[in-house]
Design a protein around this motif. Structure first.
Motif, PDB file in Angstrom:
ATOM      1  N   ALA A 244       1.463  -1.099   0.272  1.00  0.00           N
ATOM      2  CA  ALA A 244      -0.255  -0.346  -0.221  1.00  0.00           C
ATOM      3  C   ALA A 244       0.354   1.209  -0.179  1.00  0.00           C
ATOM      4  O   ALA A 244       0.909   2.276  -0.714  1.00  0.00           O
ATOM      5  CB  ALA A 244      -0.864   0.165   1.261  1.00  0.00           C
ATOM      6  N   GLY A 245       1.828   1.366   1.227  1.00  0.00           N
ATOM      7  CA  GLY A 245       2.527   2.112   0.809  1.00  0.00           C
ATOM      8  C   GLY A 245       3.621   2.395  -0.499  1.00  0.00           C
ATOM      9  O   GLY A 245       3.954   3.710  -1.007  1.00  0.00           O
ATOM     10  N   ALA A 246       4.237   1.237  -1.103  1.00  0.00           N
ATOM     11  CA  ALA A 246       4.980   1.442  -2.274  1.00  0.00           C
ATOM     12  C   ALA A 246       3.801   2.001  -3.403  1.00  0.00           C
ATOM     13  O   ALA A 246       4.154   2.813  -4.513  1.00  0.00           O
ATOM     14  CB  ALA A 246       5.330   0.316  -2.626  1.00  0.00           C
ATOM     15  N   ALA A 247       2.398   1.797  -3.105  1.00  0.00           N
ATOM     16  CA  ALA A 247       1.413   2.328  -4.713  1.00  0.00           C
ATOM     17  C   ALA A 247       1.410   3.610  -4.179  1.00  0.00           C
ATOM     18  O   ALA A 247       1.176   4.121  -5.573  1.00  0.00           O
ATOM     19  CB  ALA A 247       0.075   1.246  -4.425  1.00  0.00           C
ATOM     20  N   LEU A 248       1.407   4.365  -3.477  1.00  0.00           N
ATOM     21  CA  LEU A 248       1.110   5.518  -3.382  1.00  0.00           C
ATOM     22  C   LEU A 248       2.479   6.103  -3.338  1.00  0.00           C
ATOM     23  O   LEU A 248       2.545   7.324  -4.159  1.00  0.00           O
ATOM     24  CB  LEU A 248       0.941   6.184  -1.462  1.00  0.00           C
ATOM     25  N   ASN A 249       3.839   5.649  -3.301  1.00  0.00           N
ATOM     26  CA  ASN A 249       5.151   6.338  -3.927  1.00  0.00           C
ATOM     27  C   ASN A 249       4.787   6.434  -5.658  1.00  0.00           C
ATOM     28  O   ASN A 249       5.947   6.712  -5.592  1.00  0.00           O
ATOM     29  CB  ASN A 249       5.907   5.061  -3.105  1.00  0.00           C
ATOM     30  N   VAL A 250       4.807   5.445  -5.841  1.00  0.00           N
ATOM     31  CA  VAL A 250       4.756   5.578  -7.802  1.00  0.00           C
ATOM     32  C   VAL A 250       3.923   6.042  -8.051  1.00  0.00           C
ATOM     33  O   VAL A 250       3.183   5.387  -9.464  1.00  0.00           O
ATOM     34  CB  VAL A 250       4.644   4.339  -8.124  1.00  0.00           C
ATOM     35  N   GLY A 251       2.580   6.772  -7.195  1.00  0.00           N
ATOM     36  CA  GLY A 251       1.519   7.683  -8.063  1.00  0.00           C
ATOM     37  C   GLY A 251      -0.388   7.286  -7.978  1.00  0.00           C
ATOM     38  O   GLY A 251      -0.503   7.648  -8.456  1.00  0.00           O
ATOM     39  N   VAL A 252       0.029   5.691  -7.447  1.00  0.00           N
ATOM     40  CA  VAL A 252      -1.549   5.653  -6.914  1.00  0.00           C
ATOM     41  C   VAL A 252      -2.194   6.287  -6.364  1.00  0.00           C
ATOM     42  O   VAL A 252      -1.222   6.785  -4.949  1.00  0.00           O
ATOM     43  CB  VAL A 252      -1.232   3.914  -6.491  1.00  0.00           C
ATOM     44  N   THR A 253      -3.298   6.970  -6.433  1.00  0.00           N
ATOM     45  CA  THR A 253      -3.468   7.526  -4.887  1.00  0.00           C
ATOM     46  C   THR A 253      -4.842   6.959  -4.266  1.00  0.00           C
ATOM     47  O   THR A 253      -5.085   6.134  -4.536  1.00  0.00           O
ATOM     48  CB  THR A 253      -4.868   8.372  -5.918  1.00  0.00           C
ATOM     49  N   PRO A 254      -5.017   7.760  -3.026  1.00  0.00           N
ATOM     50  CA  PRO A 254      -5.094   6.878  -1.701  1.00  0.00           C
ATOM     51  C   PRO A 254      -6.866   6.136  -2.090  1.00  0.00           C
ATOM     52  O   PRO A 254      -6.969   5.844  -1.871  1.00  0.00           O
ATOM     53  CB  PRO A 254      -5.651   8.164  -0.606  1.00  0.00           C
ATOM     54  N   ILE A 255      -7.446   7.701  -3.044  1.00  0.00           N
ATOM     55  CA  ILE A 255      -8.875   7.420  -3.400  1.00  0.00           C
ATOM     56  C   ILE A 255      -8.974   5.793  -4.459  1.00  0.00           C
ATOM     57  O   ILE A 255      -9.811   5.082  -4.550  1.00  0.00           O
ATOM     58  CB  ILE A 255      -9.849   8.167  -4.400  1.00  0.00           C
ATOM     59  N   GLU A 256      -7.720   5.842  -5.290  1.00  0.00           N
ATOM     60  CA  GLU A 256      -8.281   4.863  -6.435  1.00  0.00           C
ATOM     61  C   GLU A 256      -7.705   3.839  -5.172  1.00  0.00           C
ATOM     62  O   GLU A 256      -8.452   2.633  -5.794  1.00  0.00           O
ATOM     63  CB  GLU A 256      -6.363   5.204  -7.496  1.00  0.00           C
ATOM     64  N   LEU A 257      -6.251   3.766  -4.506  1.00  0.00           N
ATOM     65  CA  LEU A 257      -6.101   2.671  -3.585  1.00  0.00           C
ATOM     66  C   LEU A 257      -7.177   1.961  -2.612  1.00  0.00           C
ATOM     67  O   LEU A 257      -7.633   1.003  -2.997  1.00  0.00           O
ATOM     68  CB  LEU A 257      -5.331   2.218  -3.073  1.00  0.00           C
ATOM     69  N   ARG A 258      -8.432   3.236  -2.264  1.00  0.00           N
ATOM     70  CA  ARG A 258      -9.658   2.217  -2.001  1.00  0.00           C
ATOM     71  C   ARG A 258     -10.589   1.591  -2.778  1.00  0.00           C
ATOM     72  O   ARG A 258     -10.918   1.355  -2.184  1.00  0.00           O
ATOM     73  CB  ARG A 258      -9.863   3.656  -0.990  1.00  0.00           C
ATOM     74  N   GLU A 259     -10.508   2.225  -3.935  1.00  0.00           N
ATOM     75  CA  GLU A 259     -11.309   0.951  -4.977  1.00  0.00           C
ATOM     76  C   GLU A 259     -11.304   0.545  -5.373  1.00  0.00           C
ATOM     77  O   GLU A 259     -11.851  -0.709  -5.355  1.00  0.00           O
ATOM     78  CB  GLU A 259     -11.935   2.801  -5.652  1.00  0.00           C
ATOM     79  N   ALA A 260     -10.043   0.340  -5.109  1.00  0.00           N
ATOM     80  CA  ALA A 260      -9.514  -1.039  -5.241  1.00  0.00           C
ATOM     81  C   ALA A 260      -9.516  -2.644  -4.582  1.00  0.00           C
ATOM     82  O   ALA A 260     -10.085  -3.203  -5.248  1.00  0.00           O
ATOM     83  CB  ALA A 260      -8.151  -1.438  -6.467  1.00  0.00           C
ATOM     84  N   ILE A 261      -9.917  -1.775  -3.459  1.00  0.00           N
ATOM     85  CA  ILE A 261     -10.069  -2.883  -1.978  1.00  0.00           C
ATOM     86  C   ILE A 261     -11.819  -3.264  -1.956  1.00  0.00           C
ATOM     87  O   ILE A 261     -11.744  -4.342  -2.559  1.00  0.00           O
ATOM     88  CB  ILE A 261      -9.233  -2.406  -0.835  1.00  0.00           C
TER      89      ILE A 261
END
Length: 418
Positions: A244-261
C-alpha cells in the motif's frame, strides 16, 4: 567523507526529519522521504509543468545555507533555467530526472547528488510514473540568481525519459532493474544480504522486481494495484501494508487504492475487505492522509439496479440470470438481483476507477482465488472494455509470484484458448 555524506549529514543536523503537511492533504501527496513536503509551490507555479510542493528547511542567517525540499507529482518538471552561483540537488524520494542542455538526461534515485555549475542551463523533475523529492541547496547565496527560460515541452520530456522509465527496463540486467524498482517502490535498498534468510529474499526480489516487473506493458501504478488486490484476496495483510505504501510512492492515489480494495468485496466477501481496509487505512493515517476519504458513490436506492444493469448487461448479457433461474425456492432471482445491485450497482458505478481498470482488477482477484468458471466470462468482458489478451497475460504474470506457477498457468491457458 565524500560529498554525498557531508551534505546529508549537514541536512540532518540542520533540520532532522519532518512530517507531511501539504495543505492538510487536500491533494494527497505520498510520503516518499523523511523530509517535510510543505505547501503547494504556487509562487513558482509559472515555471513548472505540473504540480510541485516546497518546504524551506533552513532559516539561519549566520549559516546562510538556503535549502528546501521540493516534491514533484509524476510527470512534473520545472522549466529550463540556470543559477549564477550554481546549485546542489540531493534526491531523497521516488524517481526523478536531471538534464543539462545538450546532454542526455540523468535518472535520479534516493541518495544521488547532482552538482550544477554556475550558469548551466538545466531542468529537473519527476519520472512519468513516480513522485519525486529532492533537496535543493543554493550555492554562493550572496550573489546567486535564477534565470528562468523555456518550458520543457512534452516532446523534450518524453525523449529525455525514453527507454529509461521503470515501465520496461528491458535493456537492464535483472539485478540493476531489481534495485531501481525496489528503491522506487519502497525507498530502501534491495539485495542487501541481511536478515535471517538473505538467500530467499535475494531470489524473491530479483524474480519479482527484476523479472516480473519488466514482463508485459503495465505501468507501475497498475502493477501495484494488482499486487494490492491480490494480497487482499489472500489476506496477506503485512505484505499488503508494505505494498500500500509502495502504491502511494508510485502515484496511486488514496482514492484509487481504496476503490481497488472496495472492488474486491463482492468476490472475496466483506470480512476480508474490512481487514484489508484496516490495513491500508493504517498506511494512510501514518502518512497524514485524513480519513474518511471523499465519497465516490454515484447511485441512489432508487436507481442502483438500473445503473448496475446498464454496466452488467452489455458486458455479460443475461447469462447469470439464466444460470440461477432453477435455484430451489425461486431464490435464484434474488441472487441475480443482488449481483446486479451490489457488484455492479454499488461498486462498478463508483467514481475513482474507470470500468477498464475495475474489470482488470476483478480478473486478477478471480485469478488469485482460482474461480475458473467466472474467469471465462470476465475474460470476455475485459476484451469488450479494451483490455487486450497481452494486458491480461501481463496481469496474471504480475499475480504469479503470490499464487505460484500452477495457478497462474491455468489462467494463462484460459486466456490462450479464448
Amino acid at each position: 567523507m565524500n560529498l554525498k555524506r557531508i551534505i546529508i549529514a549537514i541536512a540532518v543536523v540542520l533540520i532532522g526529519t519532518g512530517n507531511i503537511n501539504a495543505q492538510d492533504m487536500k491533494t494527497e501527496v505520498p510520503k516518499i522521504s523523511d523530509f517535510p513536503v510543505g505547501e503547494e509551490n504556487t509562487g513558482y507555479a509559472q515555471y513548472f509543468t505540473g504540480k510541485s510542493w516546497l518546504a524551506p528547511l533552513t532559516t539561519s542567517k549566520e549559516l546562510n545555507v538556503p535549502m528546501s525540499n521540493v516534491t514533484f507529482e509524476p510527470g512534473c518538471r520545472n522549466n529550463w533555467h540556470s543559477h549564477t552561483g550554481g546549485q546542489l540537488l540531493i534526491a531523497v524520494g521516488g524517481v526523478g530526472y536531471y538534464q543539462e542542455c545538450g546532454k542526455a538526461a540523468r535518472r535520479l534515485l534516493p541518495g544521488d547528488v547532482v552538482e550544477i555549475a554556475p550558469n548551466i542551463e538545466h531542468w529537473h523533475g519527476a519520472a512519468p510514473d513516480s513522485w519525486f523529492s529532492h533537496l535543493a541547496i543554493a550555492c554562493n547565496p550572496q550573489t546567486n540568481q535564477n534565470t528562468w527560460l523555456e518550458v520543457v515541452n512534452d516532446e523534450e520530456y518524453a525523449e529525455a525519459v525514453k527507454d529509461r522509465s521503470s515501465k520496461n527496463g528491458k535493456d537492464k540486467n535483472r539485478i540493476e532493474l531489481c534495485k531501481e524498482n525496489y528503491t522506487q517502490l519502497f525507498g530502501g535498498e534491495a539485495l542487501t544480504g541481511e536478515g535471517t534468510d538473505p538467500e530467499m529474499m535475494d531470489i524473491l526480489q530479483k524474480y519479482i522486481f527484476g523479472e516480473v516487473f519488466r514482463t508485459g506493458d503495465l505501468d507501475m501504478k497498475t502493477r501495484e494495484m494488482i499486487t494490492c488486490v491480490s494480497l487482499a484476496a489472500m489476506q496477506q495483510l503485512p505484505q499488503l501494508k508494505s505494498h500500500a505504501g509502495a502504491a502511494l510512492n508510485v502515484g496511486v492515489t488514496p482514492i484509487e487504492l481504496r476503490e481497488a480494495i472496495y472492488q474486491c468485496a463482492p468476490i472475496i466477501g466483506f470480512p476480508k475487505v474490512l481487514n484489508a481496509l484496516g490495513t491500508i487505512n493504517s498506511t494512510f493515517t501514518g502518512r497524514g492522509i485524513k480519513l474518511p476519504l471523499e465519497k465516490q458513490e454515484t447511485v441512489t436506492e432508487e436507481n442502483r439496479f438500473e445503473k448496475g444493469l446498464a454496466i452488467q448487461k452489455p458486458l455479460y448479457g443475461e447469462a447469470m440470470k439464466e444460470f440461477l433461474k432453477d435455484v430451489p425456492g425461486g431464490m435464484g432471482t434474488d441472487v441475480a438481483r443482488f449481483l446486479t445491485e451490489v457488484h455492479f450497482g454499488d461498486f462498478q458505478t463508483r467514481s475513482g476507477l474507470n470500468t477498464q481498470t475495475r474489470e482488470l482488477l476483478t480478473f486478477c482477484v478471480l485469478t488469485v482465488i482460482g474461480a475458473e468458471p467466472q474467469l471465462q466470462s470476465h475474460l470476455q468482458a475485459n476484451l469488450k472494455v479494451g483490455n487486450s489478451k497481452e494486458t491480461l497475460t501481463a496481469a496474471v504474470i504480475q499475480c504469479m509470484p503470490y499464487i505460484g506457477f500452477p495457478a497462474a498457468i491455468k489462467v494463462l491457458d484460459i486466456i490462450k484458448e479464448a
